[in-house]
Design a protein around this motif. Structure first.
Motif, mmCIF file in Angstrom:
data_model
loop_
_atom_site.group_PDB
_atom_site.id
_atom_site.type_symbol
_atom_site.label_atom_id
_atom_site.label_comp_id
_atom_site.label_asym_id
_atom_site.label_seq_id
_atom_site.Cartn_x
_atom_site.Cartn_y
_atom_site.Cartn_z
ATOM 1 N N TYR A 61 -9.945 9.238 3.113
ATOM 2 C CA TYR A 61 -9.362 9.878 1.940
ATOM 3 C C TYR A 61 -8.139 9.103 1.457
ATOM 4 O O TYR A 61 -8.003 8.799 0.275
ATOM 5 N N ALA A 62 -7.237 8.834 2.397
ATOM 6 C CA ALA A 62 -5.986 8.158 2.029
ATOM 7 C C ALA A 62 -6.254 6.772 1.462
ATOM 8 O O ALA A 62 -5.626 6.346 0.492
ATOM 9 N N ALA A 63 -7.204 6.064 2.057
ATOM 10 C CA ALA A 63 -7.510 4.714 1.593
ATOM 11 C C ALA A 63 -8.074 4.731 0.173
ATOM 12 O O ALA A 63 -7.682 3.914 -0.672
ATOM 13 N N LEU A 64 -8.963 5.674 -0.100
ATOM 14 C CA LEU A 64 -9.595 5.691 -1.413
ATOM 15 C C LEU A 64 -8.633 6.180 -2.494
ATOM 16 O O LEU A 64 -8.599 5.623 -3.592
ATOM 17 N N ARG A 65 -7.832 7.195 -2.180
ATOM 18 C CA ARG A 65 -6.947 7.701 -3.247
ATOM 19 C C ARG A 65 -5.844 6.701 -3.591
ATOM 20 O O ARG A 65 -5.256 6.771 -4.668
ATOM 21 N N ARG A 90 -7.506 0.786 -6.075
ATOM 22 C CA ARG A 90 -7.573 0.447 -7.497
ATOM 23 C C ARG A 90 -8.681 1.242 -8.189
ATOM 24 O O ARG A 90 -8.537 1.662 -9.331
ATOM 25 N N TRP A 91 -9.794 1.427 -7.469
ATOM 26 C CA TRP A 91 -10.909 2.205 -8.032
ATOM 27 C C TRP A 91 -10.437 3.589 -8.454
ATOM 28 O O TRP A 91 -10.736 4.042 -9.553
ATOM 29 N N ARG A 92 -9.681 4.284 -7.591
ATOM 30 C CA ARG A 92 -9.221 5.645 -7.919
ATOM 31 C C ARG A 92 -8.179 5.603 -9.028
ATOM 32 O O ARG A 92 -8.152 6.500 -9.895
ATOM 33 N N ARG A 93 -7.332 4.569 -9.033
ATOM 34 C CA ARG A 93 -6.298 4.492 -10.063
ATOM 35 C C ARG A 93 -6.898 4.330 -11.463
ATOM 36 O O ARG A 93 -6.286 4.727 -12.450
#
Length: 356
Positions: free
Chosen positions: A19-23, A26-29
């Motif tokens: 979760y922490a890595a994905l949020r 750059r993809w999530r941003r």
């Protein structure tokens, strides 16, 4: 089976820091999560329809999780400008509420103030003017309230039969029969409300008590004017919660809706954001919306919005009672959007509509 496997995968991802890595990626941003809500219960509405309503304590848990995990909650107008400019801050999301029920003012708005979280209300305006419960929804709610009883349809002058209301499918069929009867007989809003009163009387439900509590009613003009515009945007959801396939009628729904919002909120800002009633979309609507100055449209299609999305067909995530905290956090991070989902069989939990 699919949901259980998905939850297992989400919990495993949380444990290993997924979760922490994905949020923080750059993809999530580059993506905006638009959360969708309908009602926050004043009483037992979430027990009647857990897809349409959630209890206040669950909604507060959602807001607390958003704040604790450091998400940037943006006003819709600002968020969309930043999305398409490629300038979103990390972990961006928006909150939206469809329909504009009174419970937004009574329950949701104080919680939004407490957590300093902005939101957008997509208002359907007829029942804001006509200060009574929404006919279609109240019909279903009354039958649920009396689910241990038998309804004598003949006493309502609708059909010559007695119906036990214990089964959900039976209640859905009877609710549809009552709505069809009102439609076929050209009932006015007053006629429909009188029918609700008679239905409640036959079922042994105190209709006037529900009216007094503002159950399944839309916010009044006074309540709309009292909302802090720095915290709440009021936007378009059509006047009668319908999207006619006739261009003139469709655009009239938007204009009536917009005129009422401008009058009720006493603001000169022109509403330019739209939500499709019951999630009903069509390619023909897009040029019609552009012609009347609508900049964005949100759907019931689940997902995170990106710059690649058509602004008039934006995805959202519908939060409801059956969404666990693991799944909710998975949507905040974006991970849940990458997992397989069952195809929705209905466009929206409000598919019964607010037609009059």
């Amino acid at each position: 089976m699919l949901k259980a496997a998905k939850l297992t995968a989400l919990r495993a991802a949380r444990c290993v820091g997924g979760y922490a890595a994905l949020r923080g990626s750059r993809w999530r941003r580059e993506r905006l999560l638009i959360l969708c809500y309908h009602g926050i219960s004043l009483a037992d509405e979430h027990c009647w329809n857990p897809e349409l309503y959630i209890p206040g304590n669950l909604f507060e848990q959602r807001l607390a999780a958003i704040r604790e995990q450091g998400y940037n909650v943006l006003p819709l107008d600002d968020a969309l400008d930043r999305l398409y400019a490629g300038e979103l801050p990390p972990q961006s999301l928006c909150l939206t509420f469809d329909d504009g029920f009174h419970d937004f003012a009574a329950v949701a708005y104080p919680l939004l103030q407490k957590y300093a979280i902005p939101a957008t209300v997509y208002l359907t305006s007829f029942y804001s003017m006509y200060r009574r419960p929404v006919f279609d929804l109240m019909c279903s709610y009354l039958l649920w309230k009396a689910r241990n009883r038998t309804l004598e349809m003949a006493r309502l002058r609708i059909a010559e039969r007695s119906v036990a209301l214990a089964q959900r499918g039976v209640r859905q069929d009877i609710s549809a029969d009552i709505r069809r009867f009102a439609d076929e007989n050209g009932y006015s809003a007053d006629d429909r409300d009188e029918l609700l009163c008679r239905l409640a009387s036959e079922l042994g439900v105190d209709y006037q008590a529900l009216v007094a509590r503002r159950i399944l009613q839309i916010m009044s003009a006074i309540e709309l004017a009292d909302l802090d515009p720095r915290l709440v945007q009021v936007e378009l959801h059509t006047h009668r919660h319908r999207v006619p396939l006739d261009k003139a009628l469709f655009q009239r729904e938007i204009r009536q809706n917009r005129d009422y919002i401008r009058h009720a909120t006493r603001k000169e800002v022109v509403s330019a954001h739209f939500c499709y009633p019951s999630g009903v979309t069509s390619p023909v609507f897009l040029p019609w919306l552009r012609e009347v100055g609508v900049r964005s449209g949100t759907t019931c299609r689940p997902g995170l919005a990106s710059r690649a999305d058509e602004p008039l067909m934006l995805p959202r995530f519908l939060d409801m009672c059956g969404v666990s905290s693991d799944e909710f956090d998975g949507w905040l991070s974006g991970l849940a959007s990458k997992m397989p989902r069952r195809r929705l069989t209905h466009p929206s939990p409000t598919a019964s509509g607010i037609l009059v």
